[in-house]
Design a protein around this motif. Sequence first.
Motif, PDB file in Angstrom:
ATOM      1  N   ARG A 222      39.993  37.583  55.400  1.00 16.90           N
ATOM      2  CA  ARG A 222      40.828  36.671  54.616  1.00 16.90           C
ATOM      3  C   ARG A 222      40.023  36.018  53.488  1.00 16.90           C
ATOM      4  NH1 ARG A 222      45.252  39.072  55.676  1.00 16.90           N
ATOM      5  NH2 ARG A 222      46.453  38.385  57.493  1.00 16.90           N
ATOM      6  N   SER A 223      38.745  35.783  53.702  1.00 19.72           N
ATOM      7  CA  SER A 223      37.902  35.222  52.646  1.00 19.72           C
ATOM      8  C   SER A 223      37.818  36.192  51.473  1.00 19.72           C
ATOM      9  CB  SER A 223      36.502  34.926  53.189  1.00 19.72           C
ATOM     10  OG  SER A 223      35.647  34.472  52.158  1.00 19.72           O
ATOM     11  N   ALA A 224      37.590  37.482  51.783  1.00 16.88           N
ATOM     12  CA  ALA A 224      37.525  38.488  50.718  1.00 16.88           C
ATOM     13  C   ALA A 224      38.877  38.624  50.027  1.00 16.88           C
ATOM     14  CB  ALA A 224      37.088  39.827  51.297  1.00 16.88           C
ATOM     15  N   GLN A 225      39.962  38.610  50.807  1.00 20.80           N
ATOM     16  CA  GLN A 225      41.291  38.737  50.213  1.00 20.80           C
ATOM     17  C   GLN A 225      41.636  37.528  49.347  1.00 20.80           C
ATOM     18  OE1 GLN A 225      43.544  39.627  53.906  1.00 20.80           O
ATOM     19  NE2 GLN A 225      44.220  41.495  52.836  1.00 20.80           N
ATOM     20  N   THR A 226      41.137  36.361  49.731  1.00 22.72           N
ATOM     21  CA  THR A 226      41.367  35.176  48.894  1.00 22.72           C
ATOM     22  C   THR A 226      40.743  35.368  47.520  1.00 22.72           C
ATOM     23  OG1 THR A 226      41.464  33.690  50.801  1.00 22.72           O
ATOM     24  CG2 THR A 226      40.928  32.703  48.666  1.00 22.72           C
ATOM     25  N   ALA A 227      39.512  35.865  47.498  1.00 21.97           N
ATOM     26  CA  ALA A 227      38.853  36.125  46.211  1.00 21.97           C
ATOM     27  C   ALA A 227      39.627  37.171  45.416  1.00 21.97           C
ATOM     28  CB  ALA A 227      37.418  36.581  46.439  1.00 21.97           C
ATOM     29  N   LEU A 228      40.081  38.230  46.098  1.00 22.94           N
ATOM     30  CA  LEU A 228      40.850  39.268  45.417  1.00 22.94           C
ATOM     31  C   LEU A 228      42.160  38.714  44.872  1.00 22.94           C
ATOM     32  CD1 LEU A 228      40.432  42.394  47.742  1.00 22.94           C
ATOM     33  CD2 LEU A 228      39.182  41.833  45.651  1.00 22.94           C
ATOM     34  N   LYS A 229      42.818  37.862  45.657  1.00 18.84           N
ATOM     35  CA  LYS A 229      44.103  37.309  45.229  1.00 18.84           C
ATOM     36  C   LYS A 229      43.932  36.442  43.989  1.00 18.84           C
ATOM     37  CE  LYS A 229      47.486  33.975  45.390  1.00 18.84           C
ATOM     38  NZ  LYS A 229      47.485  32.580  44.910  1.00 18.84           N
ATOM     39  N   ILE A 230      42.907  35.609  43.976  1.00 23.94           N
ATOM     40  CA  ILE A 230      42.667  34.737  42.818  1.00 23.94           C
ATOM     41  C   ILE A 230      42.421  35.575  41.572  1.00 23.94           C
ATOM     42  CG2 ILE A 230      41.038  33.086  41.816  1.00 23.94           C
ATOM     43  CD1 ILE A 230      40.703  31.957  44.685  1.00 23.94           C
ATOM     44  N   MET A 231      41.574  36.586  41.701  1.00 28.48           N
ATOM     45  CA  MET A 231      41.253  37.414  40.532  1.00 28.48           C
ATOM     46  C   MET A 231      42.429  38.298  40.138  1.00 28.48           C
ATOM     47  SD  MET A 231      37.230  38.443  41.111  1.00 28.48           S
ATOM     48  CE  MET A 231      37.451  39.106  42.767  1.00 28.48           C
TER      49      MET A 231
END
Length: 656
Positions: free
Chosen positions: A488-497
């Motif tokens: 979820r941490s990685a997906q959060t970064a992906l979602k923001i970008m």
Amino acid sequence: YVFVNTGEDTFVVAEKRLQDVAKELSWLDYEIVASKPGAAFEDERFEHPVYDDKETVAILADFVSMEDGTGIVHIAPGHGEEDYLVWEEKELDFPMMIDDGGRFTEQAGFLAGVFYADANDMVLDLLTKKGKLLHKGMVTHSYPHCWRCHNPVIFRALSQWFIDVDLYRDEALGALKEVQWIPTGSDVRIGDMVKSRPDWCLSRQRIWGVPIPSIKCSHCGRSILDPRVVRNVAAAVRKEGSNIWYSEPLETFLPAKMECPDCGSKDFDKEYDILDVWFDSGVSHYAVLEQYDGMRWPADLYLEGYDQHRGWFQTSLLTAVPLRGQAPFKTVLSHGFVLDESGRAMSKSLGNVIDPSDVVSKVGADVLRLALLMSDYTADIQVGQNILNQASEIYKKIRNTFRFMEGNLFDFQSTEQVPFEEMKPLDRWILGLWTDMKRKLSSAFDNYEFYSFVSIFHSFCVKELSSIYLDAIKSRLYLKKPDSEERRSAQTALKIMATEFPVLIAPILTFTAEEMWQALVSRGLVMEKSVYFSDWPDSAFSLTEEESSFWENALLLREKANEQMEKLRQDKIIGHSLDASVIVYGSGTDFLSHSEWAEFLVVSSAQIKNEGKEWDLEVEKALGVKCARCWRVREDVGLDAEYPDICGECLDDITG
């Protein structure tokens, strides 16, 4: 100048031209009987060679050549600029003996009614009969032709309407200094042009155009531009259009008791000169900005090719300063022109024309836009198949980068977003770099440096995103539990970008940006219906000084690790980076855990020896067996009989 006696007559010839003239006229026996400086002839009167009842006068001019001819030329002040200027210095009048149809007027005597081009032979015949023609010949030289019918043109000096630019030239030059000019230095270009430009000739003798509402006194012939008539015509044009000047009688526009200021006559005729079309475009700032709601004067930006420093930019300035005291624009951006790959102008005759519609049909409009914006548009741009191919590859990389990020958000909801403070170090790092990249891109766009898009955004996609971050987090995205903290941490970064990605590329890749946005809409990750309804992203993520320092050193170690792994590949010790393990040395290297170092370097395992000031790293072949699930080489593969071909970490991920 010398007086030359040939036995029959005495001729005046420039001394420097005597030998050539004598040879051309076959003077075998001649004698110089006197000489006289050219200046001594000034204002002397001579018999006219054509008209017996007229005289002509000698004047001095610096354009008389000593390379050909006799050193004495005739001038036609009504038909050439240089001739007119030297004649004007004498303050002498001259007749205009050619009418609007190109035929000689009654003033021309025996040539009256003759078309000017047909008069040449008649004049030569007359000179021959009078014994005054010594030689005739043809000379090939450059001569202006009509752009439309390609026939030669004839110049005529006529009365015209002018704007006296000298009245406000200094004020116009001052106004230029208050404008932002892009590129830097273009203010010098237009400034030099304004300094040296002549008065602005406003009138044209064309069949169609915006009429100048001037009238002519029927009695004395004076042309009059009366403010009252102008206002009446303007009011009528606003209602009916500019043809009203041609369709309505003159009396419609004349004020009561209109008289000629010279002779007092009350009889007038319309004049039919039209305005220079550059005046039409030059007042567009008034016609647009002051006529429509939501507009404001001056304009924020004027945008055109650099040739408009002589055209639209300048005429707009010269129509604004007299009435408003300032330029009609805050910023002026000038661009170059599109050339072929060899730097030649495109033309059908050269066969090097690239039709934009053909390019769009093959690779899409966005690739064409990208190809044009890859170079500094403030200069001429070279475009050809090679450049289009480069743009296509860059476009694919940008598109594929987004597809990877968006595709890995298939099971992510905005409510599952991890706070920045709780995110994994690598995810925090990429968002910090993303913020820096956005600042650079925003600054470039604010300064109209669109050509920086490739060096800023595309480079970020290639290097920091694809080569480092996205490659590193694949194991978390593909192998970790769907709702795990790491994933979820990685997906959060992906979602923001990913949600900011289309907005950042929208000024360049307009259609692709909307396509990307709709993909995000379908996943419920954005609310606005279109990317063009969204705001410019203002999210900002900052790393601490400790983090920034750590990642600066970590990236150096990554380069060193790649160098060592490449050598091991060449020596056939390893194949893939996951066949390797690393040992990291140095105080502070424990900022990342063992598994986080392995993820960052894309190796099977990592050991940390948090000692020594100097950071260093060793790469070696990993020990153990390759896990069938994560492909890492681990020593704990097969510890569970039920899953004999996977490692312990993968076992936890699928059973925990």
